[in-house]
Scaffold this motif. Structure first.
Motif, PDB file in Angstrom:
ATOM      1  N   ALA A   1      -5.487   8.542   3.775  1.00 47.55           N
ATOM      2  CA  ALA A   1      -6.492   9.652   3.769  1.00 47.55           C
ATOM      3  C   ALA A   1      -6.182  10.918   2.310  1.00 47.55           C
ATOM      4  CB  ALA A   1      -6.758  10.313   4.948  1.00 47.55           C
ATOM      5  N   VAL A   2      -6.494  11.772   2.051  1.00 46.26           N
ATOM      6  CA  VAL A   2      -6.394  12.775   1.273  1.00 46.26           C
ATOM      7  C   VAL A   2      -6.642  13.942   2.161  1.00 46.26           C
ATOM      8  CG1 VAL A   2      -6.310  13.757  -1.752  1.00 46.26           C
ATOM      9  CG2 VAL A   2      -6.993  11.201  -0.626  1.00 46.26           C
ATOM     10  N   PRO A   3      -5.862  14.573   2.059  1.00 38.61           N
ATOM     11  CA  PRO A   3      -6.132  15.985   2.990  1.00 38.61           C
ATOM     12  C   PRO A   3      -7.315  17.043   2.010  1.00 38.61           C
ATOM     13  CG  PRO A   3      -3.699  15.836   2.602  1.00 38.61           C
ATOM     14  CD  PRO A   3      -3.965  14.294   1.809  1.00 38.61           C
ATOM     15  N   PHE A   4      -6.859  17.704   1.430  1.00 38.63           N
ATOM     16  CA  PHE A   4      -7.334  18.372   0.660  1.00 38.63           C
ATOM     17  C   PHE A   4      -8.229  17.929  -1.267  1.00 38.63           C
ATOM     18  CE2 PHE A   4      -2.991  19.615   1.785  1.00 38.63           C
ATOM     19  CZ  PHE A   4      -3.069  19.965   3.121  1.00 38.63           C
ATOM     20  N   ALA A   5      -7.556  18.806  -1.606  1.00 38.18           N
ATOM     21  CA  ALA A   5      -9.531  19.025  -2.310  1.00 38.18           C
ATOM     22  C   ALA A   5      -7.936  18.765  -4.007  1.00 38.18           C
ATOM     23  CB  ALA A   5     -10.283  19.832  -3.159  1.00 38.18           C
ATOM     24  N   THR A   6      -8.134  17.424  -4.489  1.00 40.48           N
ATOM     25  CA  THR A   6      -7.982  17.223  -6.065  1.00 40.48           C
ATOM     26  C   THR A   6      -8.495  16.451  -7.089  1.00 40.48           C
ATOM     27  OG1 THR A   6      -5.623  16.127  -7.019  1.00 40.48           O
ATOM     28  CG2 THR A   6      -6.513  16.126  -4.606  1.00 40.48           C
TER      29      THR A   6
ATOM     30  N   VAL B   1       5.864  -0.578  15.995  1.00 37.75           N
ATOM     31  CA  VAL B   1       4.046  -0.811  16.629  1.00 37.75           C
ATOM     32  C   VAL B   1       3.431  -0.281  15.015  1.00 37.75           C
ATOM     33  CG1 VAL B   1       4.585  -1.718  18.632  1.00 37.75           C
ATOM     34  CG2 VAL B   1       3.653   0.736  18.063  1.00 37.75           C
ATOM     35  N   ALA B   2       3.540   0.303  14.548  1.00 40.40           N
ATOM     36  CA  ALA B   2       3.346   1.559  12.946  1.00 40.40           C
ATOM     37  C   ALA B   2       4.181   2.466  12.912  1.00 40.40           C
ATOM     38  CB  ALA B   2       1.167   1.817  13.592  1.00 40.40           C
ATOM     39  N   SER B   3       3.386   2.712  11.242  1.00 39.20           N
ATOM     40  CA  SER B   3       4.054   3.888  10.827  1.00 39.20           C
ATOM     41  C   SER B   3       3.413   4.574  10.184  1.00 39.20           C
ATOM     42  CB  SER B   3       5.059   2.648   9.011  1.00 39.20           C
ATOM     43  OG  SER B   3       4.698   2.534   8.885  1.00 39.20           O
TER      44      SER B   3
ATOM     45  N   SER C   1      -1.792  15.650  -2.140  1.00 38.25           N
ATOM     46  CA  SER C   1      -0.689  14.723  -1.110  1.00 38.25           C
ATOM     47  C   SER C   1      -1.874  13.476  -0.732  1.00 38.25           C
ATOM     48  CB  SER C   1      -0.561  16.078  -0.008  1.00 38.25           C
ATOM     49  OG  SER C   1       0.436  16.490  -0.522  1.00 38.25           O
ATOM     50  N   TYR C   2      -0.874  13.110  -0.058  1.00 40.21           N
ATOM     51  CA  TYR C   2      -1.515  11.888   1.136  1.00 40.21           C
ATOM     52  C   TYR C   2      -1.078  11.446   2.144  1.00 40.21           C
ATOM     53  CZ  TYR C   2      -3.724   7.090   0.691  1.00 40.21           C
ATOM     54  OH  TYR C   2      -4.456   5.681   0.412  1.00 40.21           O
ATOM     55  N   ILE C   3      -1.992  11.005   2.881  1.00 38.96           N
ATOM     56  CA  ILE C   3      -1.199  10.425   4.365  1.00 38.96           C
ATOM     57  C   ILE C   3      -2.052   9.053   4.348  1.00 38.96           C
ATOM     58  CG2 ILE C   3      -1.179  11.008   6.761  1.00 38.96           C
ATOM     59  CD1 ILE C   3      -3.242  13.528   6.446  1.00 38.96           C
ATOM     60  N   GLU C   4      -0.667   8.389   4.425  1.00 37.28           N
ATOM     61  CA  GLU C   4      -0.739   7.124   5.193  1.00 37.28           C
ATOM     62  C   GLU C   4      -0.674   6.628   6.228  1.00 37.28           C
ATOM     63  OE1 GLU C   4      -1.135   3.520   1.860  1.00 37.28           O
ATOM     64  OE2 GLU C   4       0.579   3.445   3.163  1.00 37.28           O
ATOM     65  N   ALA C   5      -1.343   5.534   7.251  1.00 40.83           N
ATOM     66  CA  ALA C   5      -0.737   5.303   8.577  1.00 40.83           C
ATOM     67  C   ALA C   5      -1.026   3.450   7.985  1.00 40.83           C
ATOM     68  CB  ALA C   5      -1.921   5.224   9.421  1.00 40.83           C
ATOM     69  N   SER C   6       0.754   2.486   9.147  1.00 38.71           N
ATOM     70  CA  SER C   6       0.394   1.207   9.045  1.00 38.71           C
ATOM     71  C   SER C   6       0.623   0.492   9.504  1.00 38.71           C
ATOM     72  CB  SER C   6       0.426   0.483   7.653  1.00 38.71           C
ATOM     73  OG  SER C   6       1.390   0.938   7.838  1.00 38.71           O
ATOM     74  N   ALA C   7      -0.137  -0.373  10.089  1.00 39.86           N
ATOM     75  CA  ALA C   7       0.169  -1.547  11.745  1.00 39.86           C
ATOM     76  C   ALA C   7       0.744  -2.493  11.223  1.00 39.86           C
ATOM     77  CB  ALA C   7      -0.822  -1.309  12.708  1.00 39.86           C
ATOM     78  N   PRO C   8       1.667  -3.656  11.626  1.00 36.37           N
ATOM     79  CA  PRO C   8       1.844  -5.101  11.477  1.00 36.37           C
ATOM     80  C   PRO C   8       1.190  -6.065  12.059  1.00 36.37           C
ATOM     81  CG  PRO C   8       3.914  -3.932  11.656  1.00 36.37           C
ATOM     82  CD  PRO C   8       2.589  -3.063  11.427  1.00 36.37           C
TER      83      PRO C   8
ATOM     84  N   LEU D   1       0.873  -1.399  -0.203  1.00 35.27           N
ATOM     85  CA  LEU D   1       0.035   0.298   0.156  1.00 35.27           C
ATOM     86  C   LEU D   1       0.769   1.136   0.090  1.00 35.27           C
ATOM     87  CD1 LEU D   1      -2.765  -1.730   2.499  1.00 35.27           C
ATOM     88  CD2 LEU D   1      -3.332  -1.057   0.561  1.00 35.27           C
ATOM     89  N   VAL D   2       1.548   1.612  -0.120  1.00 30.11           N
ATOM     90  CA  VAL D   2       1.897   2.568  -0.233  1.00 30.11           C
ATOM     91  C   VAL D   2       3.174   2.344  -1.184  1.00 30.11           C
ATOM     92  CG1 VAL D   2       4.611   2.320   0.617  1.00 30.11           C
ATOM     93  CG2 VAL D   2       2.459   3.730   1.411  1.00 30.11           C
TER      94      VAL D   2
END
Length: 234
Positions: free
Chosen positions: A175-180, A129-131, A154-161, A11-12
């Motif tokens: 998540a996408v923080p702004f309109a695009t 524990v997460a990134s 822009s794109y924000i991503e959090a993941s946890a194994p 995913l990233v």
């Protein structure tokens, strides 16, 4: 699937450089039933090869995606230069797609108003524990905001194994923080909620094939996908 730690697809797309003490080359390929990236459907059955080299936290990788069943599917070629130290990572990726501002799909055309390249910078931190990662398009064929100006998408991503039932799992939220229009959003939007499981299938005593399955939902687009694939890597 995009890359995780530059050489694993996921995913990233990630940007975490390898931290080995000697030069290491990685060659591999994923085969997937469909190409889903950040909650977007970019094509059906595809092969996604990787070639990378890393040394003491610095890495350079090439990644591609090529449709196997539909000639109209997205063709993609990405180059990523990254550096990591401790849990911190930073990278720059040059994405090239066979669709964009240039109808002739020329790779070496970098004109800001006529290129199929997208340039993205990513910064992230792995807490164990997460990134968490933040990525922003800073040049090339970026999307536009509500006013028609460059969106700096822009794109924000959090993941946890985690491990469960003898299988490696990864939970991801993006998540996408702004309109695009690059991501098809009109403001802040959750674009990807996914859960991925990976298990090695042993073929011989010295060779196994990682097989993965991933459920991915895009609440913003009201879409959901089930991805199945496997990785070949010497």
């Amino acid at each position: 699937m995009k890359k995780i730690v530059l050489f694993a697809m996921g995913l990233v797309a990630g940007a975490t450089a390898l931290a080995q003490d000697k030069v290491e080359t990685t060659i591999g390929a994923d085969f997937v039933n469909q190409y889903i990236w950040r909650g977007q459907d970019l094509g059906s059955t595809a092969v996604q090869p990787t070639l990378g080299i890393g040394y003491k936290g610095l890495s350079l990788s090439a990644w591609g995606s090529y449709g196997l069943t539909d000639a109209a599917d997205t063709k993609e070629f990405d180059l990523t230069l990254g550096y990591a130290i401790g849990g911190f990572s930073v990278s720059v990726t040059d994405y090239w797609f066979n669709a964009g501002l240039d109808p002739e799909n020329r790779y070496f055309k970098y004109d800001a108003h006529g290129t199929n390249h997208v340039f993205e910078a990513t910064v992230g931190y792995d807490f164990g524990v997460a990134s968490l990662q933040w990525s922003t398009n800073f040049a090339g064929n970026d999307g536009a905001n509500k006013d028609g100006d460059r969106a700096y998408s822009s794109y924000i991503e959090a993941s946890a194994p985690f491990k469960l039932g003898g299988v490696d799992w990864t939970a991801t939220a993006g998540a996408v923080p702004f309109a695009t229009d690059f991501y098809g959003t009109t403001g802040f939007a959750v674009a990807d909620l996914s859960l991925k499981a990976t298990k090695d299938i042993r073929v011989t005593d010295s060779f196994s094939i990682p097989v993965f399955a991933q459920v991915s939902a895009n609440p913003c687009a009201q879409k959901a996908y089930l991805v199945l694939g496997f990785t070949l890597q010497p």
